[in-house]
Every structure is written in structure tokens, then in C-alpha cells.
Design a protein around this motif. Structure first.
Motif, PDB file in Angstrom:
ATOM      1  N   GLY A 226       5.190 -14.614   1.026  1.00  0.00           N
ATOM      2  CA  GLY A 226       5.065 -15.808   1.873  1.00  0.00           C
ATOM      3  C   GLY A 226       4.086 -15.602   3.016  1.00  0.00           C
ATOM      4  N   ASN A 227       3.757 -14.338   3.304  1.00  0.00           N
ATOM      5  CA  ASN A 227       2.800 -14.041   4.373  1.00  0.00           C
ATOM      6  C   ASN A 227       1.670 -13.139   3.843  1.00  0.00           C
ATOM      7  N   THR A 228       1.283 -13.414   2.599  1.00  0.00           N
ATOM      8  CA  THR A 228       0.235 -12.590   1.980  1.00  0.00           C
ATOM      9  C   THR A 228      -1.032 -13.415   1.785  1.00  0.00           C
ATOM     10  N   ALA A 229      -2.176 -12.782   2.054  1.00  0.00           N
ATOM     11  CA  ALA A 229      -3.473 -13.368   1.705  1.00  0.00           C
ATOM     12  C   ALA A 229      -4.075 -12.492   0.619  1.00  0.00           C
ATOM     13  N   SER A 230      -4.838 -13.102  -0.279  1.00  0.00           N
ATOM     14  CA  SER A 230      -5.428 -12.312  -1.351  1.00  0.00           C
ATOM     15  C   SER A 230      -6.913 -12.583  -1.473  1.00  0.00           C
ATOM     16  N   VAL A 231      -7.673 -11.531  -1.727  1.00  0.00           N
ATOM     17  CA  VAL A 231      -9.105 -11.664  -1.995  1.00  0.00           C
ATOM     18  C   VAL A 231      -9.355 -11.101  -3.391  1.00  0.00           C
ATOM     19  N   MET A 232     -10.238 -11.772  -4.141  1.00  0.00           N
ATOM     20  CA  MET A 232     -10.435 -11.397  -5.545  1.00  0.00           C
ATOM     21  C   MET A 232     -11.899 -11.390  -5.929  1.00  0.00           C
ATOM     22  N   CYS A 233     -12.224 -10.477  -6.821  1.00  0.00           N
ATOM     23  CA  CYS A 233     -13.567 -10.385  -7.381  1.00  0.00           C
ATOM     24  C   CYS A 233     -13.450  -9.960  -8.819  1.00  0.00           C
ATOM     25  N   GLY A 234     -14.384 -10.386  -9.654  1.00  0.00           N
ATOM     26  CA  GLY A 234     -14.375  -9.907 -11.031  1.00  0.00           C
ATOM     27  C   GLY A 234     -14.627 -11.044 -11.988  1.00  0.00           C
ATOM     28  N   PRO A 235     -14.380 -10.821 -13.282  1.00  0.00           N
ATOM     29  CA  PRO A 235     -14.605 -11.877 -14.265  1.00  0.00           C
ATOM     30  C   PRO A 235     -13.740 -13.100 -13.943  1.00  0.00           C
ATOM     31  N   GLN A 236     -14.330 -14.283 -14.128  1.00  0.00           N
ATOM     32  CA  GLN A 236     -13.636 -15.511 -13.721  1.00  0.00           C
ATOM     33  C   GLN A 236     -12.250 -15.673 -14.371  1.00  0.00           C
ATOM     34  N   PRO A 237     -12.095 -15.442 -15.703  1.00  0.00           N
ATOM     35  CA  PRO A 237     -10.756 -15.614 -16.304  1.00  0.00           C
ATOM     36  C   PRO A 237      -9.716 -14.689 -15.670  1.00  0.00           C
ATOM     37  N   MET A 238     -10.160 -13.478 -15.316  1.00  0.00           N
ATOM     38  CA  MET A 238      -9.230 -12.537 -14.661  1.00  0.00           C
ATOM     39  C   MET A 238      -8.799 -13.068 -13.298  1.00  0.00           C
ATOM     40  N   MET A 239      -9.749 -13.620 -12.542  1.00  0.00           N
ATOM     41  CA  MET A 239      -9.399 -14.128 -11.204  1.00  0.00           C
ATOM     42  C   MET A 239      -8.472 -15.347 -11.313  1.00  0.00           C
ATOM     43  N   VAL A 240      -8.713 -16.198 -12.309  1.00  0.00           N
ATOM     44  CA  VAL A 240      -7.864 -17.379 -12.479  1.00  0.00           C
ATOM     45  C   VAL A 240      -6.434 -16.929 -12.810  1.00  0.00           C
ATOM     46  N   ALA A 241      -6.307 -15.973 -13.748  1.00  0.00           N
ATOM     47  CA  ALA A 241      -4.965 -15.479 -14.112  1.00  0.00           C
ATOM     48  C   ALA A 241      -4.297 -14.831 -12.901  1.00  0.00           C
ATOM     49  N   ALA A 242      -5.071 -14.097 -12.131  1.00  0.00           N
ATOM     50  CA  ALA A 242      -4.503 -13.403 -10.969  1.00  0.00           C
ATOM     51  C   ALA A 242      -4.067 -14.407  -9.897  1.00  0.00           C
ATOM     52  N   ALA A 243      -4.869 -15.439  -9.689  1.00  0.00           N
ATOM     53  CA  ALA A 243      -4.496 -16.452  -8.680  1.00  0.00           C
ATOM     54  C   ALA A 243      -3.188 -17.122  -9.080  1.00  0.00           C
ATOM     55  N   HIS A 244      -3.068 -17.490 -10.367  1.00  0.00           N
ATOM     56  CA  HIS A 244      -1.817 -18.111 -10.829  1.00  0.00           C
ATOM     57  C   HIS A 244      -0.641 -17.141 -10.664  1.00  0.00           C
ATOM     58  N   GLY A 245      -0.871 -15.867 -11.016  1.00  0.00           N
ATOM     59  CA  GLY A 245       0.201 -14.871 -10.918  1.00  0.00           C
ATOM     60  C   GLY A 245       0.710 -14.724  -9.488  1.00  0.00           C
ATOM     61  N   LEU A 246      -0.195 -14.766  -8.532  1.00  0.00           N
ATOM     62  CA  LEU A 246       0.227 -14.618  -7.133  1.00  0.00           C
ATOM     63  C   LEU A 246       0.896 -15.891  -6.623  1.00  0.00           C
ATOM     64  N   MET A 247       0.374 -17.041  -7.033  1.00  0.00           N
ATOM     65  CA  MET A 247       0.999 -18.294  -6.574  1.00  0.00           C
ATOM     66  C   MET A 247       2.415 -18.415  -7.134  1.00  0.00           C
ATOM     67  N   GLU A 248       2.608 -17.963  -8.392  1.00  0.00           N
ATOM     68  CA  GLU A 248       3.968 -17.979  -8.967  1.00  0.00           C
ATOM     69  C   GLU A 248       4.928 -17.134  -8.139  1.00  0.00           C
ATOM     70  N   ARG A 249       4.397 -16.123  -7.476  1.00  0.00           N
ATOM     71  CA  ARG A 249       5.263 -15.246  -6.668  1.00  0.00           C
ATOM     72  C   ARG A 249       5.394 -15.731  -5.226  1.00  0.00           C
ATOM     73  N   GLY A 250       4.717 -16.818  -4.903  1.00  0.00           N
ATOM     74  CA  GLY A 250       4.927 -17.398  -3.569  1.00  0.00           C
ATOM     75  C   GLY A 250       3.746 -17.318  -2.627  1.00  0.00           C
ATOM     76  N   VAL A 251       2.606 -16.762  -3.105  1.00  0.00           N
ATOM     77  CA  VAL A 251       1.426 -16.737  -2.225  1.00  0.00           C
ATOM     78  C   VAL A 251       0.873 -18.166  -2.131  1.00  0.00           C
TER      79      VAL A 251
END
Ligand SMILES: Cc1cc2nc3c(=O)[nH]c(=O)nc-3n(C[C@H](O)[C@H](O)[C@H](O)COP(=O)(O)OP(=O)(O)OC[C@H]3O[C@@H](n4cnc5c(N)ncnc54)[C@H](O)[C@@H]3O)c2cc1C
Ligand code: FES
Length: 276
Positions: free
Chosen positions: A200-225
Motif C-alpha cells: 500500500g506504500n510501495t512505488a515501482s520502477v520498471m525497465c525491460g521488454p514491454q510484455p514483461m513490464m505489463v505482466a509485472a505492473a498487473h502483478g504488483l497492482m493485484e498485490r495492492g500497489v
């Protein structure tokens, strides 16, 4: 300074990181240019070689280093092949720094998840150095890196060193594992269950292949980011780097001027559409 005019920089060091990846360490030949030049983590330079061309490359060095700046480059085509042949003493043209880097103030006081894939770690290295030098201003830091092959991981010593810092964890994943590997086998998102962060108090920065970043963004939002606290660094073909030519257009934004770092809500309407 005219942003369209390359400034001369000398190669003062070169590291071969892997068979296809190398780092160039550079310094402007004009001391006045060097003294007035600084960059924000997440910004990029245009590297110019006369008669060959110009390419955008993220700045991967420590932003506090006043002696030199560095670029880590994967050989993929004509220009990067030419850059790979450079040796100490050679000179190239440099324009920059360009773009909007990572939102440093908006990371302060929060846990930070740095999620990268492949060579995607290059644009986040300057940010990680920034966080480590100002460690008390941030909460827990998780550095989550995925690679295709366990042997592709660059800078093992740097990851080891970051992992020894207080309140800092390094988590590694590889699709293919050979030999001794301190991480897991699988996609980078498989590491998210091991994150010990206050989502709930996490920020995330991402770099890399676009499909990986999309999956990672969804994964973090599912956990509450929260979506607006997720930032992605985008890559597009570039020419002018100053918002004039339109080569890097992404919807109504220009990646060179409005990015390369965008928040998830800025990207979300277009990122799933083919062609953008
Ligand atoms: C903001 C930004 C930051 C970047 N940072 C880095 C970095 O830190 N390190 C690094 O190695 N590269 C980085 N790149 C990518 C780099 O600019 C390209 O790899 C380079 O332009 C390729 O030039 P070339 O002449 O060697 O290859 P080309 O002959 O132009 O292309 C060879 C192959 O690479 C593909 N390609 C070209 N440009 C890109 C691109 N932008 N993204 C993905 N594939 C591409 C082409 O489609 C082609 O298949 C960045 C790009 C951007 C926009
Ligand atoms: S590269 Fe020309 S507008 Fe972005």
C-alpha cells in the motif's frame, strides 16, 4: 546549449560485460561542458558517430560521479556495432541528457520495487545508485531482476553489494538456469510472492521488454500497489530527441520529451493496442 548540437566526448574506459554487451565510460573534452553537465536517473543521451549515425542510450552511471558518465550497450545493429569498436582515446558526439527520468521525489518515504528484465537493468542502475546514496530517505528496496539465461546476468558483484545494504533485497529469476544460480527458475513475476514490502506504500520502477513490464505492473497492482505509483521506461525509435520529428510518438506523447519514463495510468490506454 543547443540540444541538436553534439558535444565531443572521449572514451576514457571500456568494459566488456558479456559477448554482446559492453559499457563505455565517457568524459566531455571541453572542461566547461563537463562542469555544467548533469543528468537525472532514467534520462538518456544520443550517441553520435560521424558517417554512421546516432542512437539513444540510457545513462547507466552513478549520477553523483562528476568524473565520467557511462552507457551500457547491447550490440544489435550498425550503430551499436560501431560503438562496440571504440577504445579508450576515441571520440564521439554526445547530445543530452534528454527526457523525463524517474520521479525521484515521489519515491521518497516509500518502499521501492525496481523490476527489470534483460538489459533493462541499465536505465535503473543510476537510480539504484541514487537510492543507495540516500538510503534513509526511502523504505525497503527490492531489486527484482529477470534474465533469459542465468549466464546473462550482468554485474553480479554489484547485485551482491546492493543485497548487503540494509533493508535491501535482491531477487533474481532466469528462464534457463545453468550452474550455480542464487535465484529461481521462471519469470520475474514469480518472485513477487517473495517480496516483503508494504504494497500500500510501495512505488515501482520498471525497465525491460514491454510484455514483461505489463505482466509485472498487473502483478504488483493485484498485490495492492497503486497504479499511479508504477513507472515504466519505454523505448521507441528516435531521431531528434527533442520533440520535433515525431519518430518516437506514443499516442499523443513523444517518448523522447514526455518520457521515456511514464506512469502506468499514462500508458494503460494504449499499451495493450498493437502498433503503439
Ligand atoms: C530511450 C532509449 C534508451 C535506450 N537505452 C539503451 C541502453 O541503455 N542500452 C542499449 O543497448 N540500448 C538502448 N536503447 C536501444 C538502442 O537505441 C537501440 O538498440 C539502437 O538504436 C540500435 O541501433 P543499431 O544501429 O545498432 O541497430 P539497428 O540497425 O537500428 O537495429 C537492429 C535491430 O534492433 C532493433 N532495434 C532498433 N532500435 C531499437 C529499440 N529502440 N528498441 C528495441 N529494438 C530496437 C531493430 O528493429 C533491428 O531489429 C535505448 C533506446 C531508447 C529509445
Ligand atoms: S525523437 Fe523526434 S520527436 Fe521524439
Amino acid at each position: 546549449m543547443n540540444p541538436l548540437l553534439p558535444r565531443e566526448a572521449e572514451v576514457i574506459g571500456r568494459d566488456q560485460e558479456s559477448p554482446t554487451i559492453f559499457s563505455l565510460h565517457l568524459r566531455f573534452t571541453d572542461a566547461r561542458v563537463a562542469a555544467g553537465w548533469h543528468f537525472e536517473p532514467g534520462q538518456f543521451n544520443m550517441l553520435y558517430m560521424a558517417g554512421i549515425g546516432e542512437v539513444p542510450i540510457s545513462i547507466s552511471s552513478d549520477p553523483d560521479d562528476e568524473e565520467r558518465f557511462s552507457h551500457t550497450i547491447r550490440v544489435v545493429g550498425r550503430e551499436t556495432r560501431a560503438l562496440a569498436r571504440l577504445q579508450p582515446g576515441d571520440r564521439i558526439g554526445v547530445r543530452g541528457p534528454f527526457g523525463r527520468g524517474w520521479p525521484l521525489e515521489r519515491l521518497e518515504g516509500r518502499d521501492v520495487a525496481v523490476v527489470t528484465g534483460g538489459l533493462g537493468c541499465a536505465p535503473t542502475v543510476a537510480l539504484i545508485d541514487y537510492l543507495m546514496h540516500r538510503r534513509r530517505r526511502f523504505g525497503r528496496v527490492a531489486i527484482v531482476q529477470g534474465v533469459k539465461h542465468s549466464e546473462d546476468l550482468l554485474w553480479r558483484e554489484r547485485y551482491d553489494e546492493w543485497g548487503r545494504r540494509p533493508e535491501t533485497r535482491v531477487l533474481l529469476a532466469a528462464d534457463v538456469v545453468r550452474g550455480k544460480w542464487p535465484g529461481i527458475q521462471g519469470p520475474v513475476t514469480a518472485l513477487f510472492d517473495r517480496l516483503e514490502l508494504d504494497f500500500g506504500n510501495t512505488a515501482s520502477v520498471m525497465c525491460g521488454p514491454q510484455p514483461m513490464m505489463v505482466a509485472a505492473a498487473h502483478g504488483l497492482m493485484e498485490r495492492g500497489v497503486v497504479a499511479r505509483r508504477i513507472w515504466l521506461s519505454m523505448e521507441r525509435n528516435m531521431q531528434c530527441a527533442v520533440g520535433l520529428c515525431g519518430h518516437c510518438q506514443f499516442g499523443s506523447a513523444f517518448v523522447c520529451r514526455d518520457g521515456p519514463v511514464f506512469s502506468w495510468p499514462e500508458l494503460e490506454p494504449l499499451i495493450h493496442q498493437k502498433g503503439f
